[in-house]
Write a protein that holds these residues in place. Sequence first.
Motif, mmCIF file in Angstrom:
data_model
loop_
_atom_site.group_PDB
_atom_site.id
_atom_site.type_symbol
_atom_site.label_atom_id
_atom_site.label_comp_id
_atom_site.label_asym_id
_atom_site.label_seq_id
_atom_site.Cartn_x
_atom_site.Cartn_y
_atom_site.Cartn_z
ATOM 1 N N MET A 160 0.712 -1.530 0.043
ATOM 2 C CA MET A 160 0.042 0.085 0.035
ATOM 3 C C MET A 160 1.192 1.544 -0.109
ATOM 4 S SD MET A 160 -2.421 1.314 3.066
ATOM 5 C CE MET A 160 -1.786 1.351 4.335
ATOM 6 N N THR A 161 0.979 1.877 -1.104
ATOM 7 C CA THR A 161 1.651 3.319 -1.076
ATOM 8 C C THR A 161 0.774 4.454 -0.131
ATOM 9 O OG1 THR A 161 2.701 5.197 -2.347
ATOM 10 C CG2 THR A 161 0.474 3.558 -3.312
ATOM 11 N N MET A 162 1.249 4.918 0.611
ATOM 12 C CA MET A 162 0.796 5.957 1.376
ATOM 13 C C MET A 162 1.270 7.726 1.408
ATOM 14 S SD MET A 162 -1.137 4.856 4.823
ATOM 15 C CE MET A 162 -1.759 6.611 5.377
ATOM 16 N N LEU B 36 3.881 1.246 3.537
ATOM 17 C CA LEU B 36 3.567 -0.011 3.780
ATOM 18 C C LEU B 36 3.726 -1.482 3.050
ATOM 19 C CD1 LEU B 36 2.219 1.312 6.824
ATOM 20 C CD2 LEU B 36 4.392 1.092 6.992
ATOM 21 N N ALA B 37 4.769 -1.960 3.768
ATOM 22 C CA ALA B 37 3.815 -3.603 3.110
ATOM 23 C C ALA B 37 3.588 -5.027 4.037
ATOM 24 C CB ALA B 37 5.473 -4.775 2.568
ATOM 25 N N TYR B 38 2.803 -5.469 4.192
ATOM 26 C CA TYR B 38 2.558 -6.689 5.533
ATOM 27 C C TYR B 38 2.580 -7.616 4.605
ATOM 28 C CZ TYR B 38 -1.065 -9.323 7.686
ATOM 29 O OH TYR B 38 -1.224 -10.202 8.856
ATOM 30 N N GLU C 260 -6.341 0.699 1.090
ATOM 31 C CA GLU C 260 -6.674 -0.299 0.166
ATOM 32 C C GLU C 260 -4.694 -1.290 -0.141
ATOM 33 O OE1 GLU C 260 -10.134 -1.012 -2.258
ATOM 34 O OE2 GLU C 260 -9.517 0.729 -3.736
ATOM 35 N N SER C 261 -4.525 -1.957 -0.067
ATOM 36 C CA SER C 261 -3.374 -3.326 -0.817
ATOM 37 C C SER C 261 -3.599 -3.988 -1.894
ATOM 38 C CB SER C 261 -2.980 -3.642 0.442
ATOM 39 O OG SER C 261 -3.547 -4.373 1.412
ATOM 40 N N ALA C 262 -2.095 -4.174 -1.966
ATOM 41 C CA ALA C 262 -2.360 -4.928 -3.373
ATOM 42 C C ALA C 262 -1.332 -5.913 -3.326
ATOM 43 C CB ALA C 262 -2.008 -4.436 -5.397
ATOM 44 N N ALA C 263 -1.789 -7.320 -3.117
ATOM 45 C CA ALA C 263 -1.211 -8.615 -3.658
ATOM 46 C C ALA C 263 0.091 -8.775 -4.596
ATOM 47 C CB ALA C 263 -2.260 -9.201 -3.197
ATOM 48 N N VAL C 264 1.347 -8.664 -4.259
ATOM 49 C CA VAL C 264 2.512 -8.627 -5.015
ATOM 50 C C VAL C 264 3.385 -9.637 -4.894
ATOM 51 C CG1 VAL C 264 3.342 -6.594 -3.685
ATOM 52 C CG2 VAL C 264 3.954 -6.808 -6.704
ATOM 53 N N ARG C 265 3.866 -10.375 -5.742
ATOM 54 C CA ARG C 265 5.530 -10.593 -5.446
ATOM 55 C C ARG C 265 6.466 -9.959 -6.099
ATOM 56 N NH1 ARG C 265 6.801 -16.762 -6.914
ATOM 57 N NH2 ARG C 265 5.058 -17.557 -4.834
ATOM 58 N N PHE D 151 3.146 -0.627 -10.643
ATOM 59 C CA PHE D 151 2.248 -1.463 -10.337
ATOM 60 C C PHE D 151 1.071 -1.544 -9.403
ATOM 61 C CE2 PHE D 151 0.692 -5.540 -7.429
ATOM 62 C CZ PHE D 151 0.229 -6.351 -8.817
ATOM 63 N N TYR D 152 1.209 -1.084 -8.111
ATOM 64 C CA TYR D 152 -0.172 -0.849 -7.439
ATOM 65 C C TYR D 152 -0.874 0.081 -7.921
ATOM 66 C CZ TYR D 152 -2.697 1.458 -3.276
ATOM 67 O OH TYR D 152 -3.196 1.844 -2.380
ATOM 68 N N ARG D 153 -1.048 1.499 -8.934
ATOM 69 C CA ARG D 153 -1.361 2.103 -9.203
ATOM 70 C C ARG D 153 -2.348 1.217 -10.174
ATOM 71 N NH1 ARG D 153 2.692 5.493 -9.036
ATOM 72 N NH2 ARG D 153 3.266 5.209 -11.936
ATOM 73 N N GLU D 154 -1.210 1.045 -11.612
ATOM 74 C CA GLU D 154 -2.224 0.008 -11.760
ATOM 75 C C GLU D 154 -3.730 -1.320 -11.530
ATOM 76 O OE1 GLU D 154 0.853 -2.359 -14.175
ATOM 77 O OE2 GLU D 154 1.533 -0.755 -15.088
#
Length: 337
Positions: free
Chosen positions: A138-140, A145-147, A179-184, A169-172
């Motif tokens: 999540m970008t703030m 932050l990365a959970y 909200e957070s995005a699941a990313v590898r 990637f988050y913006r896309e």
Amino acid sequence: MKILLCSLTLGFAVSVLSGCATSAGQNESDAAVSPPQLQPGTYSTPDGDRVWVLHPNHVYEHGTGLSGDQPQVTRGLWQFVPGTGQVVLVDDGNRHSELSLTRGNTLMLSGRGDAVALEYDDDTDPIEQDRPMDVCFMTMADAPLAYDSRIRRHLPVVMEEAYPALEAFYRETGKQPPESAAVRVQGHWVMDDAPDGGDDTLHLKVASVEGAAAGLASRCPGTALPGTYWSATRLGEMTVAPEQGQRELELQLNREGKASGFAGCNRFNGDYNRRGDHLALGPLASTRMMCPARSEIEAEYFKALDETRRFAIEGDRLYLMDDEGHTLVTFKAREIN
């Protein structure tokens, strides 16, 4: 004649002379031996092929083959079991206990063959080896932050190297904070200043972005801590479900630092203090009703709330944990009718 027997408990270096030269009149407390104490630091096999970094916040890294062509690094939580000398490594819910603390505070690796004494260094620098990591990003503004669900912690993200690709990637994904995005990603941990000005803390440094992390989205934080009605589903290892006509164990936190809830018999309220993933509840005041049938579970619930030091949210689940990462209470977000 009174004969005194001397025994050495695990993990305490004491000479036979000093331990046994105890006069008959000496209090037993004076002759007591301190329990073993596991120190954070870096532990490695003599050949350097396997390395464990036990960070002070009870997060660990385990590296194998770091000097070879196929190094691997895993991560999780470490927990020390007093009285047994066992060190339990929790890796995404899987528990391993191949490490144990013995005489002289020496950490031993057991398993196949003879036990091996590990070499100790008090340095807790993270392992600088990039490895695949699935995180919820999540970008703030200036505090991304990365959970990491493997350690149930949010880590600040270093805004260097592949960070612009991570932000793109988050913006896309069309997500918006919170909200957070699941990313590898490929990356590793580094130590840096805490965003809130506290002590140095672990950060995630990203070397490359590989794409969406399959299967992780359901474990990304999906519910806000304050303003949610939390209903307990597990108390430690015990499933808690109210009998017909009984109320659930409840917890509610508002945005003004106030906590309230129901403990099985009595209602309670008080203060809470949150800083990042850290959470402390109390002091709490409760009503004084007597409910013999629910007194035991109420006492366990209040004890768990008092021992809470951290929290994590995955989907609609809230986990309250102690300093070592033991889950004390598990809640599910409920709609308020």
